[in-house]
Write an enzyme that holds these catalytic residues in place. Structure first.
Site, PDB file in Angstrom:
ATOM      1  N   LYS A   1       0.845  -1.189   0.000  1.00  0.00           N
ATOM      2  CA  LYS A   1       0.000   0.000   0.000  1.00  0.00           C
ATOM      3  C   LYS A   1       0.885   1.246   0.000  1.00  0.00           C
ATOM      4  O   LYS A   1       1.934   1.266   0.654  1.00  0.00           O
ATOM      5  CB  LYS A   1      -0.904  -0.022   1.238  1.00  0.00           C
ATOM      6  CG  LYS A   1      -2.012   1.024   1.236  1.00  0.00           C
ATOM      7  CD  LYS A   1      -2.943   0.838   2.426  1.00  0.00           C
ATOM      8  CE  LYS A   1      -4.004   1.910   2.483  1.00  0.00           C
ATOM      9  NZ  LYS A   1      -4.944   1.713   3.601  1.00  0.00           N
TER      10      LYS A   1
ATOM     11  N   SER B   1      -9.816   1.797   2.456  1.00  0.00           N
ATOM     12  CA  SER B   1      -8.947   2.587   1.604  1.00  0.00           C
ATOM     13  C   SER B   1      -7.927   1.746   0.830  1.00  0.00           C
ATOM     14  O   SER B   1      -7.324   2.258  -0.116  1.00  0.00           O
ATOM     15  CB  SER B   1      -8.198   3.620   2.452  1.00  0.00           C
ATOM     16  OG  SER B   1      -7.335   2.987   3.363  1.00  0.00           O
TER      17      SER B   1
ATOM     18  N   SER C   1     -10.060  -0.374   6.508  1.00  0.00           N
ATOM     19  CA  SER C   1      -9.414  -0.214   5.201  1.00  0.00           C
ATOM     20  C   SER C   1      -8.891  -1.505   4.591  1.00  0.00           C
ATOM     21  O   SER C   1      -8.558  -1.540   3.411  1.00  0.00           O
ATOM     22  CB  SER C   1      -8.264   0.780   5.304  1.00  0.00           C
ATOM     23  OG  SER C   1      -8.769   2.080   5.402  1.00  0.00           O
TER      24      SER C   1
END
Lengths: 472, 445
Positions: B49, B126, B151
């Site tokens: 990420k 996210s 997320s």
């Protein structure tokens, strides 16, 4: 406004002291060392994204020691918070400090006079970076940031508004520095002490004016004197004193207005989520308590009580740790009163003259003991002793050998001195008569003549005694 | 290894053209690592990420304000993976700083990733890029992602992969660009349950660079056998799609058939106050974390440009909203009523979970109240409706307990996730349970 005040002048201090840890508060960078800008920093003290603080336990110990030494209540938990404000010297635009519960609450420090000054709190926090402007702050088109200082460990100490004069404020700082050096948590030569002061006077109904960023205790006293004069002047002219924050300019010895509106500063404190709350247990406290030495104020009392020192001598011997340590080594073998007198009057005089401190001495207690023993046993005159101390500033040597080599030993032979005395008495009949009729100064003159005759090797005390005896 | 890596990189580029899962594909670094790739993770390709720092590779947490920022160091997780022989292939898309449940709150000029099953739909957020890639990749891959309030779970559910989030403090956060430090947790996404354990073992464990990392023993073996399962009753109310509830019920029946016990449990405080507590705490911390991004050292202007101007220009809408919300919640005069109270609510929520874990091995619920919505649907949602999407995931995130989302079938051809939670440090038990769920299969047509 606090209407409980009655004093002429009311002063409170907020003092920042840099702790002498090896590394910074939250990273492994050295807290002292290279002054080349931005050479002692890393992603943590630069606030790089993704970096995190890790507490330097040494800083906690040093700060906790201070709290215990000034009888402050040590918190049971160490909680850090983020204090948010935007400023170029802040690597993260928040400062990691303590808000919810300070490390130490309350506490007291005694002034020379014995007056007690209460402390409100003492807490740990990180230092911001330092800004340097090519010209004055307002004139500069740019400013440079040096992160060497960023993240250095500080303790912030807040006093109650109980100081009544600039002299007291200066003395407070002096006492504070003495405690810090006794605890060995502050480097008096390289460390930085900064103060903010709030001042109000009775005439204004105690309207508070704050002065920011004063470095060092001479500056503090000067800033306070200047600000009090300003306030008194305004009051005498019937003008209103405003609640405001002022800056101190050491070049002009004046304070200047920074801001008037004293809105409650809003720092949006939150608990620092990257630093777990640490329990401060009794075991930790007890262990630290054992490491707290006898402090200056206790030493002064003991010196007076145990050695019957003159109070001024006692204070001078005790205030500075290094001098006190030297003094205590010396009095193991020399009469304390004599040692104190000589160390205060002569050793410190010569040090001050040379702008040096105890730690710069080239000799140690052995030479000093030798010298003081010679004095104690009247082997050398005061003049010779003074000369030896001056010489010792240049290089270390054995005072005993020096005296022998240079034939400086005092004439302590009774019969030889008596001869000198008789000679002077016969040559100065008028002075003898004057003395007999009650003029003590004449005796000094006669002793002086004997001293001259002996080329300074006689002991004035002994000569004086002999003179009195013979003339009688 | 190099030939294989080249093939993987080609596939990544192809996926990127249609789905926008990457913020950066680090071809050079990957090939370099391929030369020395070693056991035990040899042959594993890892996507990361964007909020995790990879040395020398742009790491911007999906934000324009960090455009071009190349960290000087690897996050501890990255270092451990590299040392174990894994190959980092790139940085994956996310909501700006993690602020979103759909991966539509991306940074300015950053493309929005598309759902791997329907490009009209969101990936969830996210960690949308990581989830989409995990679904699409044909090669041996896991995604390292991060969860603050859901997320990992949300995109895993929407993309039909497993999203695994360990206990808070289990994995070092050193090198993670913070959203909300007291909530941020690094986790793993994969296609199969069995792929998680070896990677989790590698990245877990104490790290002296993260003061909140735990010293607990890294051992994820568990032999619970028959589970005592609590189904959270507040998660099966009207707010959750009927088809989704049906799926969960199917799952419950199967579990019972297999000899596990399933009972209804309740988390009243969590469901009443979880969302406000979460948004107050997370934005309070986030607004202070984002303060450092002021154009002084990060960003594309020089230092003496006024902070506010930079921040106005480069933060996207949702970041600004959370900065304002969080700054308000911690303002003098309000902080006791909001920030401090929220931290107290959080303690109560932790206690509520702890109490249930005295009786149950695992607590389950659907992961998301809906299946992946269309971009057009998300656009119509108010910020509050948006925040309510986290209703099922904020609980375990606030409590810091291990939790995971695992696919249990499809509704209208879109994946549905089941969320499972275990007590602190019970990752082993959670993995054991996930395996049971995976073995149930799928009743979808």
């Amino acid at each position: 406004m606090n209407n409980n005040f009655t004093a002429e002048i009311v002063i409170g201090l907020e003092i920042h002291v840099q702790l002498n840890t090896k590394t910074k508060l939250f990273c492994g960078c050295p807290s002292q060392g290279s002054s080349e800008p931005n050479t002692r920093c890393c992603p943590i003290c630069l606030g790089h994204p993704g970096s995190r603080p890790v507490l330097n336990k040494e800083a906690l110990q040093l700060a906790a020691k201070f709290c215990l030494a000034v009888h402050s209540n040590l918190a049971s938990q160490l909680i850090f918070s983020r204090k948010s404000y935007f400023y170029p010297d802040m690597s993260k635009n928040f400062q990691i400090t303590q808000f919810e519960e300070p490390l130490g609450a309350g506490g007291k420090i005694f002034l020379k006079s014995g007056k007690e000054i209460g402390l409100i709190r003492a807490h740990l926090e990180e230092d911001p970076a330092s800004l340097s402007y090519p010209l004055s702050m307002k004139q500069s088109s740019y400013c440079l940031i040096d992160y060497n200082r960023s993240g250095n460990p500080l303790i912030e100490i807040v006093t109650r508004p109980e100081l009544a004069s600039p002299e007291e404020a200066r003395d407070f700082l002096n006492q504070l520095i003495s405690i810090l050096t006794y605890l060995k948590i502050f480097d008096v030569n390289n460390g930085i002490i900064k103060a903010d002061a709030n001042i109000s006077i009775r005439e204004s109904g105690y309207i508070r004016v704050e002065i920011k960023n004063i470095t060092g205790f001479k500056e503090l006293e000067a800033a306070l004197i200047s600000e009090i004069a300003r306030q008194k002047q305004l009051a005498s002219e019937g003008k209103k004193i405003q609640q405001e924050t002022r800056g101190w300019d050491s070049n002009t010895n004046t304070t200047h207005l920074m801001r008037t509106k004293e809105t409650e500063a809003d720092y949006g404190y939150i608990i620092e989520p990257d630093l777990p709350i640490i329990d401060i247990d009794t075991e930790f406290k007890e262990k630290l308590q054992l490491e707290i030495p006898e402090l200056a104020q206790e030493k002064i009392k003991r010196y007076i009580r145990t050695y019957q020192l003159d109070p001024v001598d006692a204070e001078v011997m005790a205030m500075e740790l290094e001098l006190a340590e030297l003094f205590e080594k010396v009095i193991a073998q020399v009469k304390p009163q004599l040692a104190a007198k000589w160390m205060r009057k002569e050793l410190l005089r010569v040090l001050n003259y040379n702008k040096k401190s105890i730690r710069d001495l080239k000799f140690n207690e052995l030479e000093l003991i030798e010298l003081l023993t010679l004095i104690e046993h009247h082997k050398i005159s005061d003049t010779t002793a003074q000369k030896i101390i001056e010489e010792l500033m240049v290089k270390a040597f054995s005072p005993k050998e020096y005296v022998a080599k240079n034939k400086l030993e005092q004439i302590s032979d009774d019969s030889e001195l008596r001869q000198f005395c008789r000679k002077i008495i016969s040559e100065n009949k008028t002075a003898v008569e004057d003395y007999k009729s009650g003029n003590d100064k004449s005796l000094n003159f006669l002793v002086g003549q004997v001293m001259k005759l002996s080329k300074g090797k006689a002991s004035p005390q002994m000569v004086s005694e002999l003179m009195k005896e013979i003339i009688k | 290894m190099i030939r294989e890596t080249k093939k993987v990189l080609e596939e990544c580029k192809k996926i990127q053209e249609e789905y926008f899962y990457f913020t950066a594909i680090c071809e050079e670094e990957a090939l370099l690592q391929a030369e020395t790739a070693n056991d035990p993770l040899r042959g594993l390709f890892v996507s990361v990420k964007d909020c995790l720092c990879v040395k020398g590779v742009e790491s911007a947490a999906g934000s324009r304000i960090l455009k071009g920022y190349q960290p000087l160091f690897d996050a501890t997780v990255i270092k451990r993976l590299k040392d174990a022989g894994a190959i980092i292939i790139g940085k994956t898309a996310q909501d700006e700083f993690g602020f979103g449940s759909f991966n539509t709150n991306v940074g300015l000029n950053v493309p929005i990733p598309k759902n791997p099953l329907d490009r009209e739909r969101v990936t969830g957020g996210s960690s949308g890029g990581g989830a989409g890639l995990t679904r699409k990749a044909s090669f041996n891959h896991v995604a390292i992602t991060e969860s603050t309030g859901g997320s990992i779970e949300s995109p895993a559910a929407f993309c039909g992969v497993i999203g695994f989030c360990p206990t808070y403090g289990r994995v070092s956060r050193y090198g993670l660009i913070s959203y909300a430090d007291s909530l941020d947790k690094i986790g793993i996404m994969s296609k199969k349950v069995s792929e998680i354990k070896p990677v989790l073992e590698m990245i877990s464990g104490y790290d002296q660079k993260d003061a909140t990392s735990l010293r607990a023993e890294v051992d994820f073996t568990a032999k619970t056998g028959k589970f005592k399962i609590g189904i959270i009753k507040e998660s099966l109310t009207k707010g959750v799609g009927a088809e989704i509830r049906k799926k969960v019920q199917w799952c419950i029946n199967k579990l019972k058939d297999n000899g596990h016990t399933v009972e209804e449990v309740s988390l009243p405080i969590t469901f009443a106050y979880g969302i406000p507590a979460y948004y107050i705490i997370s934005t309070s911390e986030a607004s202070s974390n984002l303060a450092r991004f002021c154009g002084l050292r990060y960003g594309n202007k020089t230092f003496n440009v006024y902070f506010a101007e930079i921040r106005s220009q480069h933060f996207n809408e949702e970041s600004k909203r959370r900065i304002i919300l969080g700054t308000f919640a911690r303002m003098a005069g309000y902080r006791d009523a909001y920030y401090i109270k929220a931290t107290k609510v959080r303690t109560k929520i932790i206690q509520e979970y702890k109490q249930l874990f005295q009786k149950y091995d695992v607590l389950i619920s659907p992961t998301m109240p809906v299946v992946a919505p269309k971009f057009s649907e998300v656009k119509k949602m108010t910020p509050l409706e948006n925040y309510l999407m986290d209703i099922l995931t904020v609980g375990p995130n606030l409590a810091g307990i291990p939790h995971a989302s695992i696919p249990i079938g499809k509704v209208n051809n879109l994946p549905v996730g089941l969320m499972a939670n275990t007590d602190h440090l019970q990752e082993g038990k959670l993995l054991e349970f996930l395996q049971i769920i995976e073995d149930l299969g799928d009743d979808s047509p």
